[in-house]
Design a protein around this motif. Structure first.
Motif, mmCIF file in Angstrom:
data_model
loop_
_atom_site.group_PDB
_atom_site.id
_atom_site.type_symbol
_atom_site.label_atom_id
_atom_site.label_comp_id
_atom_site.label_asym_id
_atom_site.label_seq_id
_atom_site.Cartn_x
_atom_site.Cartn_y
_atom_site.Cartn_z
ATOM 1 N N TRP A 1 94.470 -57.930 -40.210
ATOM 2 C CA TRP A 1 93.937 -57.389 -38.959
ATOM 3 C C TRP A 1 92.563 -57.987 -38.697
ATOM 4 O O TRP A 1 91.927 -58.520 -39.605
ATOM 5 C CB TRP A 1 93.850 -55.865 -39.027
ATOM 6 N N VAL A 2 92.124 -57.861 -37.465
ATOM 7 C CA VAL A 2 90.845 -58.441 -37.073
ATOM 8 C C VAL A 2 90.005 -57.387 -36.364
ATOM 9 O O VAL A 2 90.434 -56.822 -35.366
ATOM 10 C CB VAL A 2 91.061 -59.637 -36.107
ATOM 11 N N GLU A 3 88.823 -57.127 -36.908
ATOM 12 C CA GLU A 3 87.852 -56.303 -36.177
ATOM 13 C C GLU A 3 86.804 -57.277 -35.644
ATOM 14 O O GLU A 3 86.408 -58.203 -36.358
ATOM 15 C CB GLU A 3 87.198 -55.277 -37.123
ATOM 16 N N ASP A 35 88.284 -61.717 -39.932
ATOM 17 C CA ASP A 35 87.931 -60.321 -39.720
ATOM 18 C C ASP A 35 86.412 -60.158 -39.753
ATOM 19 O O ASP A 35 85.802 -60.046 -40.807
ATOM 20 C CB ASP A 35 88.611 -59.483 -40.814
#
Lengths: 418, 490
Positions: free
Chosen positions: A4-6, A343
């Protein structure tokens, strides 16, 4: 499984619509959802050095705006009408059809639609850039390969001596791409070579048509574009030189000029004369500002880069090799730890855990601005998203680019306590 | 179709409000057909990139101070978080608050996720969002990809909810499902109404002020204080705790009819909080109707009349001067529907002649079942030409090239650049409180005068700039690409 990528620092492959727009009088035609374009140019354009729509970008970009009807029944007919009308309505030289997730998932035969226009002699090419397939770095390569395969399908190379195709930073993703490409062009031209750049003003379809005739391809990039120069070698037999570091500052730029000169067979006296002239100029400025570099109170202690590999590597080499600074962490050595991640949230957590002696310099994106406040650091946005900067023709490449970077860093320091 | 809070998602505007994005006609026809909801939208055989619901939904929700958003999508769908973060910083700056980043995660779906599904990754991302930021709520926004491949978001969210102490709330906002990006606001409000707002414990003197960035906070605090009321600004820059208590307020009012319809009417239907259904408070007529309707609900009619009389005395002489400077100028308006129809009225109050209005979509009715009040109001004045297009600039530039107004007044980023290149003075309304009430009207008037007084940027730029359209297109009828057969909604 991808992570996932924040805090996004890149976008999806359809972001390469900006690669098409970077070619003068070239317009992307999106076969994609209604909001894809706006989200993507908002990120790599408007909020990244405030790069606006320009001649053909933004809401001017034709799009099928895929809706429920096209998802259920397919969108090939809508695409066909959109292309046919775009050719009549939009004043461009080249039309690049790019697909989004919905079209690729539904399985529209975009190639068949586009080929019918190509067979009628229309300047239309396509690439399947559905966002789930990769990043906009990857999409950039895909679009260039599509141009090689489709636009230059009939080209027969007739080598023009000294002509060099320049491939480097990804347009728009790098907010300084215009200035950076101009600077690389300028340096290459000073060696007596003829730079050919597809992207930016003065390039366009004419530059694209010259690509097969170059003496060699020059790729200034850690990895992006390698696929393209290899493809050009297979297709036209053009050799390439891969220089993996964005040359910033005298040490790296000297190395760059020598390597390009040697590869192109430029007389080494000529190369050394170019380097000497630039270094004289560069060092006179550094000499003249040595007080501020050495004696300003609250100088930054260590530096951290949170950037893509173009800037992480290029800027670190400059700060270490030329300015005498020490890296703390780079998302790229003096041996420093280099961490690779998409991320950004994770990268920021790692930086928070670092114990800094004094005030660090954080070179990254506008996501780092609040982090800099937390760790009492100085902050400069250079990489996407550089939403806190207006960028026109500024460059960080070469000798002059390095001076601009020094100006920007130390102006920050000086402005902060006054 | 009424609001249905038992469903997991809000119906899109095409189905719920008879919304359309293709039309060319006049305000009276629009109002006439809208009241019977008999207007059929037209498709175009050429389109330019517009915007989508997911942008509106997650952009709006990510403005809440103590939440995380998890976007189940490829990374590009969260690209708007960058613009969202810029908006966040701007809002914090004007409030004098410490600056923070929004918290938005993308599950970064890839090709194999589209084949095998990736609800496990979604659950991991939700847990990671909680671990990193400890938000008070997590909104899970969907995407075209999650919708097309049929990800079971509801079950995934239910499973992860068991492990987390804060609400995990799905927001269904797939871009392909609606041509009207404002459907995304409804998706966001549906999530808030169904999962955040709690039943009232008591009644308060608060007024739910439905807005975007809230620049006029101080002014609104002062105005409402005259009626012993206090505003609570939603949704950006609010907290989950504030949103939980929306049901306790005395009334809801909205700066934008498009924005406020779902939450305003939803709060009224579910919790009995009256929604003020009036013109929007731009300019004098808007402000006065807004105040009077609010006053009626809270029993403060006398206070409202006193305030109105006082303000009129303050601004009318100066307004006369502004009107004399602006009279004779012709303007075209291009904005979202609520702003477009409210600002046409505002421009007329300032003495500007409006010769055409374009709205980015049109809702034939709001969720309370009535044609937008601003449209009904205008239809009782002149029969103004009106078109509806989802930011189709090729159509609008063709039109402007023909109409050649002195002034183009727009809303939404990028739209003022087109006309500046044509040499037309352009004013972009970025702030929803431009022309707010009496003082705002005067200020907006001065802004227009300035834009018309020095047009050097437009003049110099237009001499060197070419429009991105062919001469052929600029000579066609502006609505040539609007298909003649009418298209019924799906």
């Amino acid at each position: 499984m991808t992570q996932w990528v924040e805090q996004a620092r890149h976008v999806c492959s359809l972001g390469s619509l900006q690669t098409a727009l970077a070619i003068e009088r070239t317009v992307p035609i999106l076969h994609a959802g209604p909001g894809c374009g706006q989200k993507l140019w908002g990120a790599v354009g408007l909020n990244n050095g405030t790069q606006g729509a320009g001649y053909l970008g933004g809401h001017t970009v034709p799009s099928t705006n895929v809706g429920e009807r096209e998802v259920i029944f397919g969108g090939e007919e809508k695409l066909r009408t959109t292309i046919a009308n775009a050719l009549k309505i939009i004043d461009a030289d080249l039309y690049v059809v790019l697909t989004g997730c919905t079209a690729d998932l539904v399985g529209d035969d975009v190639g068949e639609v586009v080929r019918s226009f190509q067979q009628a002699g229309k300047p239309v090419v396509f690439a399947e850039t559905g966002g789930f397939k990769g990043t906009n770095y990857w999409g950039h390569e895909l679009v260039i390969d599509a141009l090689i395969d489709q636009h230059l399908a009939e080209a027969v190379p007739q080598v023009e001596e000294r002509l060099v195709n320049i491939w480097s930073v990804v347009p728009y993703q790098d907010p300084f791409w215009v200035g950076n490409l101009r600077e690389i062009n300028k340096l290459v031209a000073e060696l007596g070579l003829i730079p050919n750049n597809v992207f930016g003003r003065g390039g366009g379809i004419q530059a694209l048509n010259r690509v097969p005739h170059a003496q060699f391809n020059l790729l200034v990039s850690p990895w992006v574009g390698l696929k393209n120069v290899r493809h050009l070698q297979d297709r036209f037999g053009t050799e390439f030189l891969h220089y993996p570091v964005l040359p910033i500052g005298p040490t790296e730029t000297g190395r760059f000029l020598r390597e390009v000169g040697a590869f192109a067979g430029v007389d080494s006296d000529r190369v050394e004369a170019v380097i000497r002239r630039h270094e004289d100029d560069y060092y006179s400025f550094i000499e003249g500002s040595a007080e501020v570099l050495l004696e300003t109170r609250l100088l930054p202690s260590r530096f951290v880069t949170v950037a893509d590999s173009f800037y992480a590597l290029g800027i670190s080499r400059f700060l270490v090799n030329d300015l005498g600074m020490i890296p703390e962490t780079q998302s790229e050595g003096i041996a420093a730890s280099v961490r690779f991640t998409a991320d950004g949230g994770w990268a920021q957590q790692e930086i928070r855990r670092t114990k800094f002696r004094g005030r660090p310099l954080l070179i990254g994106s506008s996501w780092e601005k609040t982090l800099a406040a937390e760790v009492k650091g100085y902050h400069l946005s250079v990489s996407m998203p550089a939403s806190d900067r207006l960028v026109m023709n500024r460059s960080y490449v070469g000798y002059d680019g390095a001076l601009s970077l020094v100006e920007d860093i130390y102006s920050l320091v000086l402005a902060e306590f006054q | 179709m009424p609001i249905n809070l038992r469903n997991s998602e809000a119906a899109v505007r095409e189905n719920r409000l008879g919304a359309i994005t293709g039309y060319n006609g006049s305000i009276r026809e629009l109002a006439g057909k809208a009241s019977g909801c008999s207007l059929q939208g037209k498709e175009r055989c050429f389109n330019q990139a517009s915007s989508c619901s997911s942008g509106c939904a997650q952009g709006y929700l990510s403005g809440i101070r103590d939440v995380s958003i998890v976007n189940h999508a490829p990374v590009g769908c969260s690209a708007d978080s960058i613009a969202g973060n810029v908006q966040r910083k701007w809002g914090e700056t004007i409030r004098g608050w410490e600056r923070t980043n929004i918290s938005l995660f993308s599950t970064n779906m890839n090709e194999s996720d589209t084949v095998f599904g990736s609800t496990e990754k979604l659950q991991d991302a939700i847990k990671e969002a909680y671990r990193r930021n400890e938000p008070k709520a997590i909104f899970v926004t969907t995407s075209c990809v999650s919708g097309v491949i049929g990800e079971d978001i509801l079950s995934a969210v239910e499973r992860v909810q068991e492990e987390l102490p804060v609400p995990v709330i799905p927001v269904f906002c797939e871009g392909f499902k609606s041509k009207v990006w404002s459907s995304g606001f409804d998706a966001a409000f549906h999530a808030i109404l169904t999962r955040v707002v709690k039943p009232p414990q008591r009644k308060t003197n608060k007024v739910n002020m439905i807005n975007f960035r809230g620049s006029a906070r101080e002014e609104i605090v002062q105005i409402l204080a005259r009626f012993d009321l206090e505003p609570v600004f939603l949704v950006p820059f609010s907290t989950i705790e504030e949103l939980e208590k929306l049901s306790e307020s005395a009334a809801s009012i909205s700066i934008c009819g498009t924005l406020g319809s779902y939450i305003g009417n939803g709060l009224e239907e579910k919790f009995g909080v009256p929604y003020i259904k009036s013109l929007q408070p731009h300019g004098i007529a808007g402000m006065e109707e807004w105040l009077r309707e609010l006053a009626k609900v809270v029993g403060k009619e006398a206070e409202a009349e006193a305030y109105i009389a006082e303000q009129r005395a303050l601004v009318l002489p100066e307004l006369g001067e502004i009107r004399s400077k602006l009279s004779g100028y012709k303007a075209v308006v291009g904005m979202g529907p609520s702003f477009a129809f409210n600002y046409i009225r505002v421009l007329r109050e300032l003495g500007v002649e409006v010769i055409w209005g374009t709205a980015w979509h049109f809702d034939q009715q709001y969720d309370h079942g009535a044609c937008p009040e601003s449209v009904t109001f205008l239809s009782q004045e002149d029969d103004l030409p009106i078109s509806v297009s989802d930011q189709q600039s090729f159509e609008l530039l063709n039109l402007l090239n023909r109409l050649k107004p002195d002034l183009y007044v727009s809303r939404h980023g990028g739209t003022s650049v087109w006309t500046t290149k044509m040499g037309i003075a352009s004013v972009m309304v970025a702030d929803e409180y431009s022309a707010f009430g009496y003082q705002g009207l005067l200020q907006f008037g001065y802004r227009l005068i300035d834009a018309l007084t020095n047009r050097s940027l437009a003049k110099t730029l237009s001499k060197r700039m070419k429009l991105p359209y062919t001469d052929w297109w600029l000579q066609q009828d502006s609505f040539a690409m609007l298909e003649q057969e009418e298209v019924a909604p799906l």
